[in-house]
Design a protein around this motif. Sequence first.
Motif, PDB file in Angstrom:
ATOM      1  N   THR A  34       5.973  -2.789   5.169  1.00 49.97           N
ATOM      2  CA  THR A  34       4.835  -2.471   6.039  1.00 49.97           C
ATOM      3  C   THR A  34       3.782  -1.653   5.292  1.00 49.97           C
ATOM      4  O   THR A  34       2.598  -1.746   5.605  1.00 49.97           O
ATOM      5  CB  THR A  34       5.295  -1.705   7.289  1.00 49.97           C
ATOM      6  OG1 THR A  34       6.036  -0.558   6.890  1.00 49.97           O
ATOM      7  CG2 THR A  34       6.139  -2.576   8.194  1.00 49.97           C
ATOM      8  N   LYS A  37       1.636  -4.138   3.417  1.00 47.37           N
ATOM      9  CA  LYS A  37       0.731  -4.812   4.349  1.00 47.37           C
ATOM     10  C   LYS A  37      -0.443  -3.908   4.707  1.00 47.37           C
ATOM     11  O   LYS A  37      -1.583  -4.354   4.798  1.00 47.37           O
ATOM     12  CB  LYS A  37       1.477  -5.235   5.614  1.00 47.37           C
ATOM     13  CG  LYS A  37       2.429  -6.387   5.368  1.00 47.37           C
ATOM     14  CD  LYS A  37       3.138  -6.775   6.636  1.00 47.37           C
ATOM     15  CE  LYS A  37       4.075  -7.946   6.375  1.00 47.37           C
ATOM     16  NZ  LYS A  37       4.687  -8.442   7.604  1.00 47.37           N
ATOM     17  N   SER A  38      -0.167  -2.635   4.916  1.00 47.87           N
ATOM     18  CA  SER A  38      -1.221  -1.675   5.213  1.00 47.87           C
ATOM     19  C   SER A  38      -2.176  -1.529   4.025  1.00 47.87           C
ATOM     20  O   SER A  38      -3.389  -1.439   4.194  1.00 47.87           O
ATOM     21  CB  SER A  38      -0.608  -0.327   5.573  1.00 47.87           C
ATOM     22  OG  SER A  38      -1.591   0.579   5.960  1.00 47.87           O
ATOM     23  N   TYR A  68       1.170   0.563   9.440  1.00 50.34           N
ATOM     24  CA  TYR A  68       0.738  -0.795   9.737  1.00 50.34           C
ATOM     25  C   TYR A  68       0.760  -0.989  11.250  1.00 50.34           C
ATOM     26  O   TYR A  68       1.738  -0.634  11.919  1.00 50.34           O
ATOM     27  CB  TYR A  68       1.667  -1.792   9.034  1.00 50.34           C
ATOM     28  CG  TYR A  68       1.291  -3.232   9.188  1.00 50.34           C
ATOM     29  CD1 TYR A  68       0.040  -3.684   8.802  1.00 50.34           C
ATOM     30  CD2 TYR A  68       2.179  -4.154   9.711  1.00 50.34           C
ATOM     31  CE1 TYR A  68      -0.311  -5.021   8.929  1.00 50.34           C
ATOM     32  CE2 TYR A  68       1.843  -5.492   9.833  1.00 50.34           C
ATOM     33  CZ  TYR A  68       0.591  -5.913   9.445  1.00 50.34           C
ATOM     34  OH  TYR A  68       0.245  -7.232   9.573  1.00 50.34           O
ATOM     35  N   LYS A  70       1.100  -3.505  13.282  1.00 49.27           N
ATOM     36  CA  LYS A  70       2.132  -4.368  13.870  1.00 49.27           C
ATOM     37  C   LYS A  70       3.517  -4.048  13.317  1.00 49.27           C
ATOM     38  O   LYS A  70       4.439  -4.837  13.459  1.00 49.27           O
ATOM     39  CB  LYS A  70       1.781  -5.833  13.601  1.00 49.27           C
ATOM     40  CG  LYS A  70       0.463  -6.226  14.220  1.00 49.27           C
ATOM     41  CD  LYS A  70       0.041  -7.605  13.800  1.00 49.27           C
ATOM     42  CE  LYS A  70      -1.336  -7.884  14.351  1.00 49.27           C
ATOM     43  NZ  LYS A  70      -2.208  -8.545  13.433  1.00 49.27           N
ATOM     44  N   GLY A  71       3.669  -2.902  12.680  1.00 52.10           N
ATOM     45  CA  GLY A  71       4.924  -2.572  12.018  1.00 52.10           C
ATOM     46  C   GLY A  71       5.971  -1.935  12.900  1.00 52.10           C
ATOM     47  O   GLY A  71       7.130  -1.852  12.525  1.00 52.10           O
ATOM     48  N   ASN A  75       7.669   1.109  10.330  1.00 51.88           N
ATOM     49  CA  ASN A  75       6.711   1.997   9.671  1.00 51.88           C
ATOM     50  C   ASN A  75       7.407   3.255   9.157  1.00 51.88           C
ATOM     51  O   ASN A  75       8.347   3.761   9.772  1.00 51.88           O
ATOM     52  CB  ASN A  75       5.586   2.383  10.623  1.00 51.88           C
ATOM     53  CG  ASN A  75       4.550   1.296  10.755  1.00 51.88           C
ATOM     54  OD1 ASN A  75       4.304   0.559   9.814  1.00 51.88           O
ATOM     55  ND2 ASN A  75       3.960   1.188  11.929  1.00 51.88           N
TER      56      ASN A  75
END
Length: 154
Positions: A34, A37-38, A68, A70-71, A75
């Motif tokens: 995550t 992704k962030s 993130y 949607k994590g 997270n």
Amino acid sequence: MAQESVKLISNNKKAFHDYFIDEKYEAGIALYGTEVKSLRLGKCSIKEAYVHIVNGEAFIYGMNVSPYEKGNIFNRDPLRGRKLLLHKHEIGKLAGKQAEKGFTLIPLQVYFKRGKVKVEIGVARGKKLYDKREAIAKKDMRRETEREFKIKNL
């Protein structure tokens, strides 16, 4: 040979204002999914970050990677210490510099290189107030001469 694509995520402009940078090193960072992704969304800050060597391992502290969206449960803590991936001889050099009086290790920029997150570390010496004033004066003079040159060429 093709040129390597480097996508800048975050850079530390304040570091160049507050410090003299003597050497630069490139290191990988151990991250969770995550966090990557962030970082791909550009949600990272290294303004207050620093690097510290502990038991022969390098860690970066104060690097803020926003959670993130949607994590959910995956997270991690945004300000947790993250391990830096360096060779043993590089860590030895950095530990020696860190032990010297007046030197500190700071991250200069975070970027993607060949799909991997990298951080550029600078071995830095602190600037005194008069050094900062001198740098600002030089920058102003350079800007003024560029402005005059531009006006003359019009």
